[in-house]
Scaffold this motif. Structure first.
Motif, PDB file in Angstrom:
ATOM      1  N   SER A  50     -11.012   2.763  -7.471  1.00 40.85           N
ATOM      2  CA  SER A  50     -10.335   4.008  -7.829  1.00 40.85           C
ATOM      3  C   SER A  50      -9.532   3.801  -9.121  1.00 40.85           C
ATOM      4  CB  SER A  50      -9.419   4.439  -6.677  1.00 40.85           C
ATOM      5  OG  SER A  50      -8.837   5.690  -6.979  1.00 40.85           O
ATOM      6  N   SER A  51     -10.260   3.714 -10.225  1.00 42.07           N
ATOM      7  CA  SER A  51      -9.636   3.371 -11.506  1.00 42.07           C
ATOM      8  C   SER A  51     -10.366   4.048 -12.661  1.00 42.07           C
ATOM      9  CB  SER A  51      -9.686   1.850 -11.700  1.00 42.07           C
ATOM     10  OG  SER A  51     -11.026   1.407 -11.569  1.00 42.07           O
ATOM     11  N   LEU A  89      -7.710   8.116  -1.083  1.00 42.16           N
ATOM     12  CA  LEU A  89      -8.195   8.054  -2.461  1.00 42.16           C
ATOM     13  C   LEU A  89      -9.222   9.154  -2.674  1.00 42.16           C
ATOM     14  CD1 LEU A  89      -8.542   4.192  -2.816  1.00 42.16           C
ATOM     15  CD2 LEU A  89      -6.765   5.667  -3.810  1.00 42.16           C
ATOM     16  N   TRP A 113      -6.104  -0.473   0.984  1.00 37.30           N
ATOM     17  CA  TRP A 113      -6.030  -0.678  -0.469  1.00 37.30           C
ATOM     18  C   TRP A 113      -5.543  -2.088  -0.802  1.00 37.30           C
ATOM     19  CZ3 TRP A 113      -2.895   4.244  -2.348  1.00 37.30           C
ATOM     20  CH2 TRP A 113      -3.531   5.399  -1.852  1.00 37.30           C
ATOM     21  N   ALA A 150      -9.700  -0.017  -3.544  1.00 31.62           N
ATOM     22  CA  ALA A 150      -8.550   0.298  -4.415  1.00 31.62           C
ATOM     23  C   ALA A 150      -8.933   0.068  -5.870  1.00 31.62           C
ATOM     24  CB  ALA A 150      -7.356  -0.562  -4.038  1.00 31.62           C
ATOM     25  N   LEU A 194      -6.543   6.029  -8.680  1.00 27.54           N
ATOM     26  CA  LEU A 194      -5.251   5.405  -8.379  1.00 27.54           C
ATOM     27  C   LEU A 194      -4.682   4.707  -9.620  1.00 27.54           C
ATOM     28  CD1 LEU A 194      -3.152   4.214  -6.313  1.00 27.54           C
ATOM     29  CD2 LEU A 194      -4.921   2.575  -5.629  1.00 27.54           C
ATOM     30  N   TYR A 218       0.751   7.305  -6.115  1.00 27.50           N
ATOM     31  CA  TYR A 218      -0.484   8.106  -6.131  1.00 27.50           C
ATOM     32  C   TYR A 218      -0.230   9.530  -5.652  1.00 27.50           C
ATOM     33  CZ  TYR A 218      -5.447   9.192  -5.395  1.00 27.50           C
ATOM     34  OH  TYR A 218      -6.699   9.745  -5.455  1.00 27.50           O
ATOM     35  N   LEU A 277       2.048   1.971  -3.404  1.00 26.70           N
ATOM     36  CA  LEU A 277       0.976   2.575  -4.198  1.00 26.70           C
ATOM     37  C   LEU A 277       0.772   4.044  -3.818  1.00 26.70           C
ATOM     38  CD1 LEU A 277      -1.555  -0.380  -4.203  1.00 26.70           C
ATOM     39  CD2 LEU A 277      -0.753   0.796  -6.261  1.00 26.70           C
ATOM     40  N   GLU A 278       0.836   4.328  -2.519  1.00 26.81           N
ATOM     41  CA  GLU A 278       0.655   5.711  -2.053  1.00 26.81           C
ATOM     42  C   GLU A 278       1.728   6.621  -2.635  1.00 26.81           C
ATOM     43  OE1 GLU A 278      -1.352   4.584   2.302  1.00 26.81           O
ATOM     44  OE2 GLU A 278       0.754   5.177   2.180  1.00 26.81           O
ATOM     45  N   GLN A 307       0.844  -1.199   0.000  1.00 26.74           N
ATOM     46  CA  GLN A 307       0.000   0.000   0.000  1.00 26.74           C
ATOM     47  C   GLN A 307       0.883   1.255   0.000  1.00 26.74           C
ATOM     48  OE1 GLN A 307      -3.585   0.147   2.223  1.00 26.74           O
ATOM     49  NE2 GLN A 307      -3.575   2.383   2.365  1.00 26.74           N
ATOM     50  N   LEU A 319      -5.474  -6.542  -4.023  1.00 26.83           N
ATOM     51  CA  LEU A 319      -6.110  -5.230  -3.982  1.00 26.83           C
ATOM     52  C   LEU A 319      -7.500  -5.425  -3.421  1.00 26.83           C
ATOM     53  CD1 LEU A 319      -5.211  -3.710  -7.495  1.00 26.83           C
ATOM     54  CD2 LEU A 319      -4.037  -3.325  -5.306  1.00 26.83           C
ATOM     55  N   THR A 320      -7.998  -4.422  -2.725  1.00 22.70           N
ATOM     56  CA  THR A 320      -9.339  -4.488  -2.136  1.00 22.70           C
ATOM     57  C   THR A 320     -10.359  -3.828  -3.079  1.00 22.70           C
ATOM     58  OG1 THR A 320      -8.972  -2.364  -1.099  1.00 22.70           O
ATOM     59  CG2 THR A 320      -8.363  -4.334   0.198  1.00 22.70           C
TER      60      THR A 320
END
Ligand code: 6PG
Length: 242
Positions: free
Chosen positions: A193-194, A134, A170, A190, A140, A129, A125-126, A122, A186-187
């Motif tokens: 957010s695409s 998010l 996430w 997460a 993301l 991002y 990813l942060e 995560q 991924l949850t």
């Protein structure tokens, strides 16, 4: 074209699905001009052919490898050298043959404690991002690729598992009761957010699960996948039941 449940693209066979995805994904990646193209790759056997195509002469020098950040949608908690590792598959089918800066490739960590590995992913990813929260309208991922299992699982969101209730993290762990290996995945938030979520399906074996998800069966984890962008079902005729 049903906006709520997603656009369906049905092609003659698995090869056509892989070729279409290679073309579409390359176009999406090339169109991304205001930052890196952020991609979550799927594992399993279905996307293998896509990865071979992207590494082939036709795409190798055209795909914007250096402007793409490669993440994974899920992973088995096994060493990267293990045949069950999604990273291993993507590396040996695609990444080993293309000019991608190592810093752009983000395998899920699979040593130590799974919960800590999820937190570490995560954080990765942060960093890409540029934030820990998010924000709607600022996705993301540009593209999240997903597959579909017989039991309706997608990424490593398996039926009946606590990860299905995750609203905040996430990345999380999942211990399926009917499949080997602890997983990282991924949850739902997460994946939501695409800009695009693309399910890739091939073969008659996928049809029953697809039909249940398409009908909105709440027991199927894939039924609960949403995106603030566009949801696309890319499949061959057999998976579509035609
Ligand atoms: C994985 C994913 C899984 C996969 C489906 C479909 O295997 O890494 O966890 O969600 O996409 O199980 O797998 P196949 O493409 O092998 O049918």
């Amino acid at each position: 074209h049903d906006v709520k449940t997603g656009a369906m693209v049905v092609l003659p066979d698995a090869e056509a699905v892989a070729q279409h995805m290679a073309k579409w994904l390359t176009a999406q990646a090339l169109a991304k001009k205001d930052g890196p193209f952020v991609l979550a790759l799927s594992g399993g056997s279905t996307p293998r052919r896509l990865y071979q195509i992207l590494a082939s002469a036709e795409y190798r020098d055209r795909f914007p490898w250096a402007n793409t950040q490669f993440f994974f949608g899920d992973e088995r908690f096994v060493p990267e050298s293990d045949a069950a590792s999604n990273y291993n598959m993507v590396e040996t089918e695609m990444l080993a043959y293309v000019k991608v800066p190592p810093a752009n490739v983000h395998p899920m960590p699979t040593s130590g404690e799974p919960v800590q590995a999820a937190a570490q992913y995560q954080a990765e990813l942060e960093a890409v991002y540029g934030g820990k929260t998010l924000e709607p309208g600022r996705p993301l991922f540009d593209v999240v690729m997903l597959g579909l299992g017989d039991n309706g699982h997608t990424a490593s969101l398996f039926p009946r598992q606590p990860v299905l209730e995750e609203k905040k993290l996430w990345v999380s762990t999942c211990v399926p009761d009917d499949a080997p290996h602890t997983r990282l995945t991924l949850t739902y938030p997460a994946i939501h957010s695409s800009r695009h979520v693309v399910f890739m399906l091939a073969g008659a074996g996928k049809h029953e699960a697809f039909a249940r998800v398409r009908a909105g069966d709440p027991a199927e984890p894939a039924s609960h996948i949403t995106t603030e962008g566009e949801l696309i079902w890319l499949m061959d005729k057999a998976a579509a039941g035609q």
